[in-house]
Each structure stands twice: as C-alpha cells, then as structure tokens.
Design a protein around this motif. Structure first.
Motif, PDB file in Angstrom:
ATOM      1  N   GLY A  88     -57.452 -37.817  -6.430  1.00  0.00           N
ATOM      2  CA  GLY A  88     -56.825 -38.476  -5.294  1.00  0.00           C
ATOM      3  C   GLY A  88     -57.733 -39.432  -4.556  1.00  0.00           C
ATOM      4  N   ASP A  89     -58.968 -39.618  -5.050  1.00  0.00           N
ATOM      5  CA  ASP A  89     -59.938 -40.467  -4.365  1.00  0.00           C
ATOM      6  C   ASP A  89     -60.121 -41.790  -5.104  1.00  0.00           C
ATOM      7  OD1 ASP A  89     -61.855 -41.355  -2.593  1.00  0.00           O
ATOM      8  OD2 ASP A  89     -63.469 -40.100  -3.407  1.00  0.00           O
ATOM      9  N   GLY A  90     -59.012 -42.407  -5.501  1.00  0.00           N
ATOM     10  CA  GLY A  90     -59.075 -43.719  -6.140  1.00  0.00           C
ATOM     11  C   GLY A  90     -59.731 -43.706  -7.503  1.00  0.00           C
ATOM     12  N   LEU A  91     -59.450 -42.675  -8.314  1.00  0.00           N
ATOM     13  CA  LEU A  91     -60.090 -42.557  -9.613  1.00  0.00           C
ATOM     14  C   LEU A  91     -59.466 -43.512 -10.629  1.00  0.00           C
ATOM     15  CD1 LEU A  91     -60.494 -38.676  -9.959  1.00  0.00           C
ATOM     16  CD2 LEU A  91     -62.025 -40.336  -8.871  1.00  0.00           C
ATOM     17  N   ALA A  92     -60.301 -43.973 -11.561  1.00  0.00           N
ATOM     18  CA  ALA A  92     -59.826 -44.849 -12.623  1.00  0.00           C
ATOM     19  C   ALA A  92     -59.164 -44.072 -13.748  1.00  0.00           C
ATOM     20  CB  ALA A  92     -60.981 -45.677 -13.174  1.00  0.00           C
ATOM     21  N   PHE A  93     -59.353 -42.748 -13.783  1.00  0.00           N
ATOM     22  CA  PHE A  93     -58.685 -41.894 -14.751  1.00  0.00           C
ATOM     23  C   PHE A  93     -58.561 -40.500 -14.146  1.00  0.00           C
ATOM     24  CE2 PHE A  93     -59.358 -38.895 -18.477  1.00  0.00           C
ATOM     25  CZ  PHE A  93     -58.030 -38.904 -18.866  1.00  0.00           C
ATOM     26  N   ASP A  94     -57.332 -40.038 -14.037  1.00  0.00           N
ATOM     27  CA  ASP A  94     -57.050 -38.723 -13.458  1.00  0.00           C
ATOM     28  C   ASP A  94     -56.059 -38.028 -14.382  1.00  0.00           C
ATOM     29  OD1 ASP A  94     -56.652 -36.523 -11.896  1.00  0.00           O
ATOM     30  OD2 ASP A  94     -56.242 -37.627 -10.048  1.00  0.00           O
ATOM     31  N   PRO A  95     -56.555 -37.239 -15.347  1.00  0.00           N
ATOM     32  CA  PRO A  95     -55.673 -36.708 -16.386  1.00  0.00           C
ATOM     33  C   PRO A  95     -54.723 -35.643 -15.870  1.00  0.00           C
ATOM     34  CG  PRO A  95     -57.845 -35.723 -16.562  1.00  0.00           C
ATOM     35  CD  PRO A  95     -57.943 -36.781 -15.502  1.00  0.00           C
ATOM     36  N   ALA A  96     -53.549 -35.623 -16.457  1.00  0.00           N
ATOM     37  CA  ALA A  96     -52.578 -34.570 -16.181  1.00  0.00           C
ATOM     38  C   ALA A  96     -52.830 -33.445 -17.177  1.00  0.00           C
ATOM     39  CB  ALA A  96     -51.156 -35.108 -16.332  1.00  0.00           C
ATOM     40  N   THR A  97     -53.454 -32.374 -16.736  1.00  0.00           N
ATOM     41  CA  THR A  97     -53.779 -31.266 -17.625  1.00  0.00           C
ATOM     42  C   THR A  97     -53.865 -29.976 -16.824  1.00  0.00           C
ATOM     43  OG1 THR A  97     -55.412 -30.367 -19.181  1.00  0.00           O
ATOM     44  CG2 THR A  97     -56.258 -31.718 -17.390  1.00  0.00           C
ATOM     45  N   THR A  98     -53.529 -28.896 -17.479  1.00  0.00           N
ATOM     46  CA  THR A  98     -53.649 -27.583 -16.841  1.00  0.00           C
ATOM     47  C   THR A  98     -54.978 -26.925 -17.172  1.00  0.00           C
ATOM     48  OG1 THR A  98     -52.553 -26.524 -18.729  1.00  0.00           O
ATOM     49  CG2 THR A  98     -51.159 -27.224 -16.891  1.00  0.00           C
ATOM     50  N   SER A  99     -55.754 -27.547 -18.056  1.00  0.00           N
ATOM     51  CA  SER A  99     -57.047 -26.977 -18.409  1.00  0.00           C
ATOM     52  C   SER A  99     -58.002 -27.087 -17.231  1.00  0.00           C
ATOM     53  CB  SER A  99     -57.644 -27.699 -19.618  1.00  0.00           C
ATOM     54  OG  SER A  99     -58.908 -27.172 -19.930  1.00  0.00           O
ATOM     55  N   SER A 100     -58.857 -26.085 -17.076  1.00  0.00           N
ATOM     56  CA  SER A 100     -59.800 -26.090 -15.948  1.00  0.00           C
ATOM     57  C   SER A 100     -61.232 -26.164 -16.415  1.00  0.00           C
ATOM     58  CB  SER A 100     -59.613 -24.820 -15.113  1.00  0.00           C
ATOM     59  OG  SER A 100     -59.851 -23.660 -15.913  1.00  0.00           O
ATOM     60  N   SER A 101     -61.456 -26.419 -17.703  1.00  0.00           N
ATOM     61  CA  SER A 101     -62.823 -26.445 -18.209  1.00  0.00           C
ATOM     62  C   SER A 101     -62.960 -27.476 -19.313  1.00  0.00           C
ATOM     63  CB  SER A 101     -63.223 -25.064 -18.743  1.00  0.00           C
ATOM     64  OG  SER A 101     -64.564 -25.061 -19.186  1.00  0.00           O
ATOM     65  N   GLY A 102     -64.013 -28.270 -19.224  1.00  0.00           N
ATOM     66  CA  GLY A 102     -64.278 -29.280 -20.231  1.00  0.00           C
ATOM     67  C   GLY A 102     -64.333 -30.673 -19.634  1.00  0.00           C
ATOM     68  N   ILE A 103     -64.379 -31.671 -20.503  1.00  0.00           N
ATOM     69  CA  ILE A 103     -64.518 -33.059 -20.071  1.00  0.00           C
ATOM     70  C   ILE A 103     -63.468 -33.901 -20.791  1.00  0.00           C
ATOM     71  CG2 ILE A 103     -66.054 -35.063 -20.024  1.00  0.00           C
ATOM     72  CD1 ILE A 103     -68.378 -32.873 -20.154  1.00  0.00           C
ATOM     73  N   ALA A 104     -62.622 -34.569 -20.025  1.00  0.00           N
ATOM     74  CA  ALA A 104     -61.584 -35.445 -20.575  1.00  0.00           C
ATOM     75  C   ALA A 104     -62.028 -36.892 -20.440  1.00  0.00           C
ATOM     76  CB  ALA A 104     -60.267 -35.219 -19.832  1.00  0.00           C
ATOM     77  N   PHE A 105     -61.529 -37.736 -21.345  1.00  0.00           N
ATOM     78  CA  PHE A 105     -61.822 -39.166 -21.224  1.00  0.00           C
ATOM     79  C   PHE A 105     -60.599 -39.964 -21.646  1.00  0.00           C
ATOM     80  CE2 PHE A 105     -63.186 -37.832 -25.381  1.00  0.00           C
ATOM     81  CZ  PHE A 105     -62.933 -38.888 -26.245  1.00  0.00           C
ATOM     82  N   LYS A 106     -60.541 -41.186 -21.130  1.00  0.00           N
ATOM     83  CA  LYS A 106     -59.293 -41.933 -21.127  1.00  0.00           C
ATOM     84  C   LYS A 106     -58.767 -42.269 -22.516  1.00  0.00           C
ATOM     85  CE  LYS A 106     -59.192 -45.146 -18.011  1.00  0.00           C
ATOM     86  NZ  LYS A 106     -59.276 -46.447 -17.300  1.00  0.00           N
ATOM     87  N   HIS A 107     -59.631 -42.717 -23.412  1.00  0.00           N
ATOM     88  CA  HIS A 107     -59.141 -43.134 -24.721  1.00  0.00           C
ATOM     89  C   HIS A 107     -58.400 -41.997 -25.410  1.00  0.00           C
ATOM     90  CE1 HIS A 107     -60.067 -45.444 -28.718  1.00  0.00           C
ATOM     91  NE2 HIS A 107     -58.831 -45.042 -28.645  1.00  0.00           N
ATOM     92  N   ALA A 108     -58.961 -40.799 -25.368  1.00  0.00           N
ATOM     93  CA  ALA A 108     -58.362 -39.669 -26.072  1.00  0.00           C
ATOM     94  C   ALA A 108     -57.242 -39.004 -25.299  1.00  0.00           C
ATOM     95  CB  ALA A 108     -59.434 -38.637 -26.409  1.00  0.00           C
ATOM     96  N   HIS A 109     -57.316 -38.981 -23.975  1.00  0.00           N
ATOM     97  CA  HIS A 109     -56.480 -38.057 -23.213  1.00  0.00           C
ATOM     98  C   HIS A 109     -55.554 -38.699 -22.192  1.00  0.00           C
ATOM     99  CE1 HIS A 109     -60.218 -35.584 -24.237  1.00  0.00           C
ATOM    100  NE2 HIS A 109     -59.251 -35.166 -25.039  1.00  0.00           N
ATOM    101  N   SER A 110     -55.394 -40.026 -22.234  1.00  0.00           N
ATOM    102  CA  SER A 110     -54.487 -40.669 -21.276  1.00  0.00           C
ATOM    103  C   SER A 110     -53.024 -40.451 -21.639  1.00  0.00           C
ATOM    104  CB  SER A 110     -54.761 -42.168 -21.217  1.00  0.00           C
ATOM    105  OG  SER A 110     -54.410 -42.786 -22.446  1.00  0.00           O
ATOM    106  N   LYS A 111     -52.737 -40.097 -22.889  1.00  0.00           N
ATOM    107  CA  LYS A 111     -51.379 -39.982 -23.434  1.00  0.00           C
ATOM    108  C   LYS A 111     -50.659 -41.328 -23.507  1.00  0.00           C
ATOM    109  CE  LYS A 111     -50.514 -35.167 -22.051  1.00  0.00           C
ATOM    110  NZ  LYS A 111     -49.509 -34.232 -21.492  1.00  0.00           N
ATOM    111  N   ASP A 112     -51.431 -42.411 -23.490  1.00  0.00           N
ATOM    112  CA  ASP A 112     -50.830 -43.746 -23.473  1.00  0.00           C
ATOM    113  C   ASP A 112     -50.925 -44.486 -24.807  1.00  0.00           C
ATOM    114  OD1 ASP A 112     -50.013 -43.639 -20.823  1.00  0.00           O
ATOM    115  OD2 ASP A 112     -51.898 -44.465 -20.059  1.00  0.00           O
TER     116      ASP A 112
END
Length: 601
Positions: A201-225
C-alpha cells in the motif's frame, strides 16, 4: 557531491498524460501514468554513468551504500547503473569499449520516471526517460528501448543510452513488465517507485496477490500478466511518456508529437524482441527499428520455452561430445556432473547408449537434429555452467501460465538460503539491494530457486519440459501463454535492421532472428539482416580470457546499425545491406582492433 534535486511534477505530468490534445499519427489515447518523478543529474551525477565514468564502471565492487539497510534513491540509482552496465557491455581493458566503439561520456540532464499499465494487466511496468541538456528542440529525436533479459529499468543503458544520449537524443526505457521489483513475502515489503523498500500500500511497483507468507516473489514470474504478450505495447507507452516528458522539459517548444519527433527503437535479447513487437500493426509512430540478438517467436519457429527446456535437460550431457568448449565452465568440475546427467537421462529413457560417451553422442545428435549447431552448443556451455537454462525455464513457465507465487506444479518458489541451504528470511540489507543488484531472474542477488526435488533435479526439468510437450491442463495453459507472444509482421515500409551472432548459445539465430527475417522479407517488408560470425550472446562475459579470445562483441554492430539508420532517415545514406560478417577473433591476451570487427563499410 551534488545530489539530485527532486522536482514536484507528479500532478502536472499526470494531468498532462490524461489531457493532452496534441495530434499524433495514431488515434490511440495516451495512457495514464502514476508515481511520476523527475530528478536532475549534473556535475558528479550524470545521466549515463551517475558520475562513475569508465573507471568507476570497471571497479570490481559496486558503489557502496552509506547505510546498507536504508540506501538513498541516489545511491540505488548509481548502483543500478553500475550493475546494468557490467551486465551488458564488455568494459574490460582491451575489449574496445570507449575506444573502438561505445561511449561513457558525461551527459548532464534530467530523468523522468513513472509507472504505467497496459489494458488487462494487474501490475504496472516501469518507464524512464532521460533528457540530456544538449537536446536540440529543432532536431527532435527519441530513442526508445526495452531492457534485455528481465532486467530493471536501466537494463538498456549500455544499448540505447550509450548511443542516444551523447548524440543529444532523449532516451526512453521500459522494463516491459519484468524488472527487479522483488517482493519479500516474509516481511510484507516491496519496492517503491524510487527504488527504496516500502510496505504494502506504500506505492509499490509490484504488490503480488498471494496467500503465501514466506519467500520472495518477482514481477516477471508472479504478476499473472504474461508480460511478454504485451512487449510491443510497453515500448509504445515508453515512447508516449517520452513525448510528455519532453513537453514538461521544454514547454516553450511543446507539443512534442510523433509527427514532429523522430523515434527509433532499439534493443537486444528480450529487448530486441520487444522492439520488433512494437514494429507491428499501428506502428506508424515509429521511424525505424534496430534489434540485436532478438528473442522473437514467429509461426513455424521454435519458441524460447521449447528450446530452453530441451537444453536444460540434454545439453549438460551433450557437451561431453562437443570439442573445444570455452572455459568456464571448468572441465574438471563439470565433467563428473555432466556424466551423471547422462546416466540420469539414460535411466529416464531420454538418450541411448551403454556408457557416458555413447549417451553424450545420443544427446548431441538429438539437439543437432532439432536445429542446434555446434557453435551454439559451445557458447551454450556458459548457460549450463551458470544454471541459466533451469532459471529461465522456471520463470517463463510461471509467466506463460499466469501462475502466482507457489502455484506452478513443477516448483516455483524463491527464497533466501542459509549456509545449511535451508530457506530463511532475507535481511534488511539484502532486501534493500535487490532493486539495484538483481538481474530480474533468480538465482542472483541472494535469491535462490527452492528445488522441490533436491535429490532428483531431473524430475523438475522433466516436469518443465512436459509443460511444452504434454497435453494436460497445465501444459495447455502454458502453451496458450506462449502462443500469445507470437510476433506479427512489421509495418510495411518501416526500416528494420536485425543483428545476430552466429554463435549465439542462448537465443540461437536458427530459432529466432533467421525465421523472423525470412518471414518478413518473403512478405515484402524492409528488413535487413547482419549475421556476425564469432559473436555469442553475452558481451559482458568477454572479460573472461577464453571468451574474449574467441568471440567478438555484438554491441559495435548495434551502434553501427543505429548510425546507418539515422543517416538513412536524414537522407544521407542507404540502409545496411544483408551481410554475413566474417570477423576475426583477437586471440588470447590481445586487444580488440577494428580489423577484428570487420564492420561493413
């Protein structure tokens, strides 16, 4: 030190984005931009190298942060430039950069940055425009580019910036929906528009929609776009943002439109594919395109995911049957692992043969039957050594299938690892450096792929391959995503120059540029093709002695093509003719000479 001075232009530029009435050559409305920022870069902090110059870019250690856990936007920018220059260009002494070709000149000016969305996307992509103080409003020129690989917003600085900025052109960039906006699920933190770390909510360039609470997401793989399907639109939005940024930079000369401003698109690798996608359809806003070693998929050719998953499986074994491999990878370390892979492939029924030599011949024969050349296999050894095939396959499977974090059945989890190789939470210092240091695809910058079958890695690779060759729901889902990336013909009459190394081992020309050029030329499109002998995919690795001895850089040919295209648009010369360029490798320990490059004149 003169730190960049932030200008409060967000409201003005956003309003400009939505309300401009300047005529353009297309009827499409300009997109809305958010998180608009403007900074000045002069004195000891210029546009091209952030004041580092060639000596600073050659430094073996990155520019330091005063506070490792809380670097400033200025520090992050300088480090991102250092990282991206070194990831793309051969800057080593004797390699010729800054002497035979290329420039790291001090270029003062301004930067304008923003986030933008394409229709249907759930996550934004980054845009950046660099406007040099030497920009000539009477000769309006924009060079638009897209990052190579999955790199962040400065991922084309050594390609478009190094050519356009010293010539006084504005340069526009897009990260094309990939980039280094990683999100730490353990901490609930990601990357703000200025590169610093912030919470949801702080103006992020990528904020994934996920229920996971552990690990590291990145836009290319996890944007769903599936961002690759929209590469062409990303490039066009960068050009649109460039025009609006120029309106802001030079209000007395506004409006800047596609009618009164020259726009040349250039990119390499994935960036080369992106600018070719921009050349399709309603590309009357473009004046010319230069694409180096492009990842481009046309009907009847092999898409990246097909040959990547095949290479991930078979190439380690096949290389035992290929002579004269470049080093690294080191033979003493690699051969036992490759021999083990041969045995695993035999057990899985994927190769024939009763011993490692016969199994390697079998794997080698299968790759060559599917279009791999020995030149591509030799250069591909580097991707085997760096485990790049697996990294690409996991990321792209997730992107094509529009999977979220942890949803890919083959294993798609990324995390920091402890010394015991067990997952752990990232530290604040690691998290703070991702935006500047990461390449956009783990492993790297302290982020690793968590292997679901660590004792049986072939299981994961076979699963990834099955998403191309299989016929279940997941395979159809991934193949649908790949089909959405298929390229169309460039616009009739648009000058396009494609450059590719004949020894490219990551994106072999036989699977990408060669079928694209054949398809375009047979349809009467104005596409010119330079095939460069003894050039592989990664200029940055020419600093390794054996690679520098046997391969020539590709960037000189990209810059030369840009020079030729620019002269052609000025009416001062013809477009390049098709050519197979017979280069001469410089040999071990010798500096690169112009005669080695043999650039057509």
């Amino acid at each position: 030190m003169n730190p960049p001075i932030r200008l409060v232009l967000a409201g003005a530029l956003v309003a400009l984005a939505g309300c401009t009435s300047s005529p353009t050559r297309t009827a499409e409305a300009a997109p809305m931009f958010s998180a608009v920022r403007a900074t000045e870069h002069r004195g000891s902090d210029d546009l091209l190298t952030a004041g580092l110059g060639l000596p600073g870019l050659r430094a073996m250690t990155p520019p330091a942060f005063a506070d490792a856990a809380q670097p400033t936007p200025e520090e992050l920018r300088r480090r991102a430039l250092w990282s991206n220059w070194r990831g793309i260009a051969d800057l080593a002494p004797g390699g010729g950069f800054g002497e035979l070709y290329g420039s790291t000149a001090t270029v003062p000016g301004r930067e304008f940055s923003a986030l933008a969305m394409v229709t249907g996307a759930s996550q934004p992509h980054r845009l950046l425009v660099q406007v040099p103080d030497a920009f000539d409003v009477s000769r309006r020129c924009v060079v638009v580019s897209a990052s190579s690989g999955s790199r962040g917003i400065y991922g084309a600085i050594a390609v478009a910036g190094a050519w356009g900025l010293p010539k006084g052109c504005a340069v526009a960039y897009t990260d094309k929906g990939a980039g280094t906006d990683y999100f730490d699920l353990d901490a609930g933190q990601g990357v703000r528009a200025d590169g610093t770390v912030g919470a949801r909510g702080d103006g992020l360039a990528f904020d994934p929609a996920t229920t996971s609470s552990s690990g590291i997401a990145f836009k290319h793989a996890h944007s769903k776009d599936n961002p690759e399907a929209d590469w062409g639109r990303h490039v066009k939005q960068a050009a649109q943002f460039a025009l609006q940024s120029l309106d802001q930079a030079f209000p007395q000369a506004a409006p800047f439109t596609f009618d009164n401003t020259r726009v040349i698109a250039v990119g390499i690798s994935n960036g080369g594919g992106a600018v070719l996608r921009a050349a399709e359809g309603d590309s009357d806003w473009l004046d010319a395109v230069v694409a180096g070693e492009p990842n481009i998929h046309v009907e009847g050719a092999r898409p990246l995911y097909d040959y990547t998953t095949q290479a991930a499986l078979l190439m380690p074994c096949a290389l035992l049957d290929v002579d004269n491999l470049p080093q690294p990878p080191l033979a003493a370390q690699s051969k036992p692992l490759w021999t083990q892979r041969c045995a695993q492939l035999k057990e899985a029924g994927l190769v024939d043969g009763s011993d490692a030599a016969a199994q390697a011949r079998s794997a080698h024969t299968r790759l060559k039957a599917d279009g791999w050349t020995d030149e591509a296999l030799r250069a591909g050894a580097l991707s085997v050594g760096f485990d790049l095939w697996r990294a690409v396959a996991v990321t792209y499977a997730s992107a094509y299938g529009r999977y979220g974090f942890g949803e890919l059945r083959c294993g798609n989890r990324y995390t920091a690892l402890g010394t015991d190789l067990a997952p752990r939470a990232a530290t604040p210092a690691e998290r703070a450096a991702w935006w500047a240091d990461a390449s956009g695809i783990p492993p790297g910058a302290g982020v690793h792929i968590l292997e679901p079958n660590p004792t049986a890695p072939l299981t994961t690779l076979q699963c990834l391959r099955g998403l191309w060759s299989g016929n279940d729901e997941d395979a159809r889902r991934v193949r649908d995503g790949i089909a959405a990336t298929r390229a169309e013909l460039p616009r009739k009459g648009l000058p396009v120059v494609v450059i590719h190394g004949t020894d490219d081992g990551l994106i072999p020309q036989a699977f990408s540029s060669a079928p694209y050029v054949r398809h375009a030329q047979s349809a009467g499109r104005d596409v010119r093709y330079w095939q460069v002998r003894n050039a592989q995919h990664f200029d940055a690795f020419l600093g390794l002695p054996d690679y520098g001895a046997r391969y020539v850089p590709l960037l000189p040919y990209v810059y030369e093509a840009l020079d030729r295209v620019s002269a052609y648009l000025d009416g001062a010369g013809p477009l390049p003719a098709d050519a197979v360029i017979a280069t001469t490798p410089r040999g071990m320990g010798k500096p690169l000479q112009a005669s080695n490059l043999a650039i057509p004149r």
